[in-house]
Each structure stands twice: as C-alpha cells, then as structure tokens.
Design a protein around this motif. Structure first.
Motif, short mmCIF file in Angstrom:
data_model
loop_
_atom_site.label_atom_id
_atom_site.label_comp_id
_atom_site.label_asym_id
_atom_site.label_seq_id
_atom_site.Cartn_x
_atom_site.Cartn_y
_atom_site.Cartn_z
N GLU A 287 0.87 -1.13 -0.05
CA GLU A 287 -0.16 -0.12 -0.03
C GLU A 287 0.92 1.12 0.05
O GLU A 287 1.86 1.41 0.78
N ALA A 288 0.51 2.25 -0.96
CA ALA A 288 1.15 3.39 -0.95
C ALA A 288 0.25 4.55 -0.72
O ALA A 288 -0.79 4.48 -0.97
N ILE B 1 -3.40 3.18 -1.26
CA ILE B 1 -3.77 2.31 -2.12
C ILE B 1 -2.96 1.03 -2.31
O ILE B 1 -1.72 1.28 -2.48
N GLY B 2 -3.66 0.21 -2.77
CA GLY B 2 -3.00 -1.10 -2.63
C GLY B 2 -2.58 -1.58 -4.21
O GLY B 2 -3.15 -1.26 -4.99
N PHE B 3 -1.33 -2.01 -4.12
CA PHE B 3 -0.63 -2.50 -5.60
C PHE B 3 -0.10 -4.02 -5.14
O PHE B 3 0.65 -4.09 -4.25
N ILE C 216 -4.12 -3.81 -9.11
CA ILE C 216 -4.53 -2.82 -8.32
C ILE C 216 -5.52 -3.69 -7.35
O ILE C 216 -6.40 -4.31 -7.38
N ALA C 217 -5.13 -3.67 -5.90
CA ALA C 217 -5.86 -4.36 -4.69
C ALA C 217 -7.32 -3.88 -4.92
O ALA C 217 -7.46 -2.77 -4.99
N GLY C 218 -8.15 -4.77 -5.01
CA GLY C 218 -9.65 -4.47 -5.13
C GLY C 218 -10.53 -5.49 -4.18
O GLY C 218 -10.10 -5.92 -3.08
N GLU C 219 -11.57 -5.90 -4.61
CA GLU C 219 -12.59 -6.61 -4.14
C GLU C 219 -12.01 -8.01 -3.86
O GLU C 219 -12.64 -9.07 -3.41
#
Length: 313
Positions: A224-225, A233-235, A242-245
C-alpha cells in the motif's frame, strides 16, 4: 462480496515441548471497504486466548500452552464483506510530489519512508532502480502503476525459492521469489523516491479467469502506498493488480517482520515443522441477526398484554 476464510496452521515437534507461547495475526481488518462479520480462533491443545490491538491497528491474538505437547493446531475462521472501491484515475496531478514531500516532512509517515527490518537500499536494489528507471516523473500514481507491472515482468514467481526470513538481495540476485519478496522490493523502490509504502498481509480470492501467479491455498502479500487525496492504495506486484474486492486485508506493517501470521517460542529440545493450509471461498449473503428485529404490530401488543393479565390472575 462476502468471503469465508479458513486458515489452518500446524506445528509438529520432534519431541514433546511445553510452555509454548504464540501470537497470531489472522484477523481480517474491519475498515474502509472491508467489513469483518465474524472471526473465531481455536487451538488444540486447548488454550485460553486473549487479544489486543498493536500500534498499527492489527488484531493480535495470543495464548500459552503450558502442558506437554507434540503438535499445536491453530484454526482461524472468518467471514468478511468486501465492497468494490471507486475506480482510480489513470493519473493524478504532478503537484502530488510536492504534497507528498510536505506530508512526509511532518513526520507522520516516518515509519513508512525509512529502512526497516527487510527494507534496505542495498547495492542490488539501487542497481534495479537504475535498470527500471525508478525516478520521479509524471505523477506518483502513474509511476506506481508502472512499477507494479515492471516487477511482475522482471521477477519470476517461484515458490520455495526464498524463506520468510530471506533478505531482499536473494530475490534481487535470483530474479525470482514469492509475493513477500515482490512486496518488499516494491516497498523499497517506493521509499527510495519518497513515497510512503507499507506491507500488507492477507488473502487473495483466486478465480480461474484471472490467471493469478500467486498460490491459491496460501496467504498473500502486497503493497500500500499513500497518495495525496487518495489515501492508502493497494498494489499487487505479484499479479500486476490494483488491490480490489478480491484482496482481503489482515495486517499492515513496515514489512513482513511486523505482521507474520504466527510468532512464538517454546521450551524443549525439539525441532519444529510448520504446515499451513488456507481456503477462501465466496459466501452466501450474510444476515446479521442484530439487523433484523421482530416486527411489532398492534395485534402482537394486545396478545402480550392479554398474556400478562392472565399470568397476574
């Protein structure tokens, strides 16, 4: 989307041990677009389990098994709800670099821009930064998107080629590793140019159509940045996502050293063997009993009054 998670951990000992003390970080976080519905932790042998929140808001369960035992089984079960985060823009304003510097100057993100246990700017890392052209340009979000893709292309996913305590240089030299290694590398590169980055441990729900590189029956790790106006925001550099659901967050830290799923000690002259199994499956829509109350009607009120009168008589 609702998910059901079962996480089993077994320690086998070559001889009887006693006084084993264990910390567990397996509780999904309850914040943002993720809601924790249920969590249960059981052990065999049975132990009284206590818990606290660490300095980063992670739930930590801990227990002590005082009796002699040859194995320790830990079972964590959870149900979580994940909502889809709003879509990210392709880029943000270039002025975000200045805003980042001003935020970092306050000291609020000191832990996430400085070196930590696994994050060091070694010669091998600096060489990779030069190879990938990691420098401030365009805007931070665009650069992080590019870096996520570059790491996924530069490093092969190869289970069991590194250990949980492997230094960052092992994966850098071999150009292969696992999600923990890729997260550490991306965090180190992000911090190198002044972007606050932290390590996230958790789970990823796998679908056949997504062709994820990471292992299905295992924990997962990503980055996360912190970006101005967007927050954390997750990567996922392992899978170029991109980190999501599908990303279920359990704990956050400076690096893996802050958030291992289990950490413990025991008394006894024995070696230990660790076995881990994880399963994440979609769950039926969960209805919290606290959200549904019996409907009160005039007829039911009259019936209750009549029953009370009959009891009094």
């Amino acid at each position: 989307m609702y998910y059901s998670i079962l996480h089993k951990t077994r320690f086998r000992y070559s001889a009887p041990v006693s006084e084993s003390q264990t910390e567990v970080r397996m509780t999904p976080r309850n914040e943002g677009f993720q809601r924790l519905i249920e969590f249960h932790l059981t052990t065999a042998p049975y132990a009284r389990v206590n818990h606290y929140c660490d300095w980063l808001g992670n739930e930590v369960y801990h227990f002590d098994v005082a009796s002699s035992h040859r194995q320790l089984l830990i079972i964590a079960e959870a149900i979580v709800q994940l909502a889809s985060p709003p879509p990210l823009p392709e880029r943000i304003d270039r002025a975000a670099w200045k805003a980042l510097d001003e935020l970092v100057a306050t000291g609020a993100f000191w832990d996430f821009v400085m070196p930590s246990h696994f994050i060091h700017h070694t010669p091998a890392l600096l060489e990779l930064a030069r190879e990938l052209g990691v420098e401030r340009r365009s805007d931070p979000l665009s650069l992080l998107r590019e870096l996520t893709w570059q790491i996924s292309q530069t490093f092969a996913y190869a289970p069991q080629t590194t250990r949980v305590d492997s230094p960052i240089d092992e994966a850098l030299h071999a150009r292969q590793g696992v999600c923990q290694d890729f997260a550490h590398i991306m965090i180190a590169l992000g911090r190198l140019i002044g972007i606050p980055c932290r390590y996230v441990s958790g789970y990823l729900f796998h679908r056949t159509e997504d062709h994820d590189r990471s292992e299905e029956d295992a924990t997962h790790a990503w980055v996360e940045a912190f970006l101005p106006e967007l927050g954390w925001i997750g990567f996922d550099p392992t899978n170029n996502l991109i980190a999501g659901e599908r990303h279920i967050r359990v704990a956050v830290g400076r690096d893996y050293a802050d958030v291992p799923p289990t950490r413990g000690i025991y008394r006894g002259a024995a070696s230990s063997q660790l076995e881990v199994g994880v399963k994440v499956v979609p769950a039926a829509i969960h209805i919290d009993e606290q959200e549904v109350m019996p409907q009160v009607t005039s007829a039911s009120v009259q019936a209750e009054l009549l029953a009370q009168q009959q009891q009094q008589q």
